[in-house]
Design an enzyme around this catalytic site. Structure first.
Site, PDB file in Angstrom:
ATOM      1  N   THR A 288      -0.041   5.708 -13.972  1.00  0.00           N
ATOM      2  CA  THR A 288      -0.341   4.260 -13.383  1.00  0.00           C
ATOM      3  C   THR A 288      -1.789   3.939 -13.235  1.00  0.00           C
ATOM      4  OG1 THR A 288      -0.462   4.570 -10.980  1.00  0.00           O
ATOM      5  CG2 THR A 288       1.820   4.494 -11.766  1.00  0.00           C
ATOM      6  N   CYS A 289      -2.367   2.732 -12.488  1.00  0.00           N
ATOM      7  CA  CYS A 289      -3.655   2.383 -12.491  1.00  0.00           C
ATOM      8  C   CYS A 289      -4.275   3.445 -11.652  1.00  0.00           C
ATOM      9  CB  CYS A 289      -3.823   0.965 -11.957  1.00  0.00           C
ATOM     10  SG  CYS A 289      -3.004   0.635 -10.464  1.00  0.00           S
ATOM     11  N   ARG A 291      -2.813   6.815 -10.539  1.00  0.00           N
ATOM     12  CA  ARG A 291      -2.479   8.073 -10.556  1.00  0.00           C
ATOM     13  C   ARG A 291      -2.112   8.557 -11.944  1.00  0.00           C
ATOM     14  NH1 ARG A 291       0.061   9.544  -6.646  1.00  0.00           N
ATOM     15  NH2 ARG A 291      -0.317   7.765  -5.323  1.00  0.00           N
ATOM     16  N   GLU A 353       2.179  -1.611  -1.496  1.00  0.00           N
ATOM     17  CA  GLU A 353       2.071  -2.487  -2.451  1.00  0.00           C
ATOM     18  C   GLU A 353       3.604  -2.305  -3.339  1.00  0.00           C
ATOM     19  OE1 GLU A 353       1.799  -1.655  -5.952  1.00  0.00           O
ATOM     20  OE2 GLU A 353       0.942   0.503  -5.973  1.00  0.00           O
ATOM     21  N   ALA A 429      -1.870 -11.387 -18.761  1.00  0.00           N
ATOM     22  CA  ALA A 429      -0.936 -12.273 -18.354  1.00  0.00           C
ATOM     23  C   ALA A 429       0.263 -11.547 -17.878  1.00  0.00           C
ATOM     24  CB  ALA A 429      -0.502 -13.132 -19.195  1.00  0.00           C
TER      25      ALA A 429
END
Length: 671
Positions: A288-289, A291, A353, A429
């Site tokens: 992910t962003c 980890r 989050e 988007a």
């Protein structure tokens, strides 16, 4: 007693709602859940409500649900098969119930059992297997507790079992086996160790068993089972262990994380290559962003960790030694708790989050598609998702949702002091871009521009938020009009270069510009921050903004940690219970051998015994064996883990189960 007056006078059934018209009155959280449940049944759903949740609005925007904005009217019940009232208004509920009674429409008034013709049960779904639990609306909490217990018994492996049973049944019917004979044979098949047969892929062994049951009527053809289950390996001191090796925002800066991260397209290739390492028996790659983690099962943690780091580095074509200092290593229960915490968003940069659970599920789906997971990680991931669900439903962690995107908007507000009236340019988007735009709306910003490589996606998002779509080749031109630029794409290389920003700054008369890059890998070149008048921030700069939320969430986080600890303990017990499976199998096999021998003696000594009487003796023998086995099996699976190997050895000694017999069956899987 008149059955109509009894709350227990319910007739359980499963109804096909495909294309049938259903109505949900109310667009809040409860209404949203009911809509999703009805959509799962493929019904034609209409929602009537003055307003709806963001989640339900997204479903409506997709064209999946018909939406009538406004209040309920009896005309909305025309041609409706069933109706759900999910409004918090007793008068409206009574009106809906009365109208439904007049039209003979089934009605469910949420949380008001007396006004319900039917209830939504607590559901366990394992492919074609559906288990429904209901308390007649009187105790949803107990129905939920029972469902949780049943989930422990009927794990995800039962999807494969049910598919296998269906294949066998269709084959037998094709072979001319029908009616009572089909029922008798399928009853015997259901008592076979199907999880074990599936996990070992022993179709030949299954053919022999079925052939015996058929008495020569035919053989079972090859069966295609979508869910592949790997054999269980013994859990214990000298056995398979769960480990995690990775880096996150807590251990490594963004430039290191982006070097080690993988795109969605690369993950399958990575997992397939990882299958070459014999010491890693199962694997899930989470990227992910914030980890990069390898979750795996191994018999040698040290060797598996070394191979994982080396392979990850080689995959990227570089293995700087200094990289190793950024990796953390967790094993055993610590690794389990870590995975549960990640899925529940307790280990996120922004605690609570909502995106992380979806990202973890995507990682798991990729791993199962690459056939990189087996029984242990399948179970672990499903329990992690369940723990995350408990955290969401039982705590206030998600009551004030915070995300990377909302933190990005707060950072812009802090930097500029006031962003009302400012021109904002959103590049990307996707899910993060959509949430960022949604957060911007509350700040009364001026024009909002949206760009995406696929223009149609930018157009779709812009229409929903009254923004303006921009073609990808117009990014430089649009930046010159923008006070705030926020980037969140999946590009592997920077899309915003220093020369592009210099050109944009000249076009806007060198008025200040704030650029917030929340993508990993980063979308903006580092050198952009050197341009006069440009304030460049990346995802690590959000930390100061995020820390504001930590204190108010500390109390909630403690409640979440208790849930994580509970669920981790349950999973660890399940792992420990695998230790007793070979003993249970040995006990059953010993009793069945004894039973068969004694039964054959009785039958051979019984003159003129007919087939019916022989079947009666067999049924009696099997019944006695099952009843004798019940209590020891329950004890071993539920209690013996407390005492460990001493209890198992004692049971084996008392029951006369040889070590050799146990070793022959060490990899049995009861699922």
């Amino acid at each position: 007693m008149n059955p109509n007056e009894s709350k227990t006078a319910l007739f359980p059934m499963f109804i096909k709602l495909i294309n049938r018209k259903t109505l949900v009155v109310g667009g809040g959280e409860v209404g949203t859940r009911k809509v999703k449940a009805l959509l799962d049944a493929m019904s034609n759903v209409t929602v009537v409500s003055p307003d709806v949740t963001d989640e339900l609005k997204s479903i409506i925007d997709d064209g999946t649900v018909n939406y009538v904005k406004g209040k309920f009217s009896p005309k909305h019940l025309d041609d409706v098969f069933l109706c759900v009232s999910a409004v918090d208004d007793g008068e409206i509920n009574s009106s809906i119930m009365e109208e439904c009674k007049k039209r003979e429409v089934l009605v469910n008034v949420v949380d008001v059992p007396d006004k319900c013709d039917f209830y939504f049960p607590s559901i366990i779904s394992r492919g074609d297997l559906t288990i429904a639990i209901s308390s007649g609306g009187t105790s949803p909490a107990m129905a939920k507790k029972i469902r949780q217990d049943m989930e422990e018994i009927y794990g995800p492996e039962y999807e494969g079992v049910i598919k296998l049973m269906g294949s066998i049944r269709e084959f037998l019917r094709g072979a001319g086996v029908v009616d009572k004979r089909l029922s008798d044979i399928m009853g015997k098949v259901a008592r076979l160790p199907l999880q074990k047969i599936i996990s070992d892929g022993k179709v030949d062994q299954l053919n022999e068993i079925i052939d015996n049951l058929l008495n020569g009527d035919g053989r079972l053809k090859e069966i295609d089972i979508d869910m592949k289950l790997e054999p269980l390996t013994r859990w214990g001191a000298d056995s398979v262990k769960i480990f995690v090796v990775g880096m996150s925002h807590k251990s490594a800066p963004v430039d290191v994380r982006e070097m080690m991260g993988l795109s969605n397209n690369s993950i399958n290739q990575f997992l397939e290559g990882g299958n070459e390492f014999s010491e890693i028996t199962e694997c899930v790659f989470i990227s992910t962003c914030n980890r990069v983690e390898i979750l795996g099962c191994t018999v040698d943690v040290e060797k598996a960790v070394e191979s994982s780091i080396s392979y990850l580095g080689n995959f990227h074509g570089k293995v700087p030694d200094k990289m190793k200092e950024y990796f953390y290593i967790k094993e055993g229960k610590e690794a389990v708790e870590h995975v549960f915490g990640v899925a529940s968003s307790l280990d996120s940069m922004v605690v609570g989050e909502p995106q992380i659970l979806g990202q973890v599920k995507d990682s798991y789906r990729a791993a199962t598609s690459a056939e990189a997971t087996g029984v242990i990680l399948n179970r672990l991931m499903h329990r992690a998702f369940f723990a995350a669900k408990r955290v969401k439903n039982e705590t206030d962690l998600a009551s004030r949702p915070v995300s990377i995107s909302s933190a990005a908007v707060w950072l812009a507000e802090d930097t500029l002091k006031d962003i009302s009236g400012k021109v904002v340019f959103m590049i990307g988007a996707g899910e993060m871009g959509e949430e960022t735009v949604r957060n911007l709306i509350g700040y009364d910003v001026g024009s909002v521009f949206i760009a995406n490589r696929t223009y149609e996606n930018a157009l779709s998002l812009s229409e929903r938020f009254k923004a303006k779509a921009v073609a990808w080749d117009k990014i430089s031109e649009t930046m010159s009009k923008s006070d705030i630029v926020i980037c969140s794409t999946g590009s592997k290389e920077p899309i915003i270069t220093k020369s592009m920003v210099e050109e944009a700054m000249a076009g806007r008369g060198y008025n200040p510009m704030t650029i917030i890059d929340i993508a990993v890998p980063r979308d903006v070149e580092d050198s952009v921050g050197d341009i006069d008048g440009v304030a460049l921030f990346n995802i690590d700069d959000l930390d100061t903004v995020i820390k504001r939320n930590i204190k108010e969430r500390e109390g909630v986080a403690e409640s979440c940690k208790k849930i994580i600890a509970e669920e981790s303990e349950k999973f660890t017990r399940w792992l420990d219970s695998l230790e007793v499976v070979p003993t249970i199998v040995s006990l059953r096999e010993k009793l069945e051998r004894i039973g068969t021998d004694e039964m054959n003696k009785v039958i051979s000594s019984w003159k003129d015994i007919n087939e019916v009487e022989q079947e009666a003796v067999k049924r009696l023998t099997n019944s006695i064996i099952n009843k004798i086995l019940h209590d020891p099996t329950v004890y071993l699976k539920k209690e013996a883990w407390l005492a460990g190997d001493m209890t198992i050895d004692l049971v084996k000694g008392i029951l006369g189960l040889s070590e050799n017999q146990n070793e022959d069956n060490q990899d049995r899987d009861e699922g």
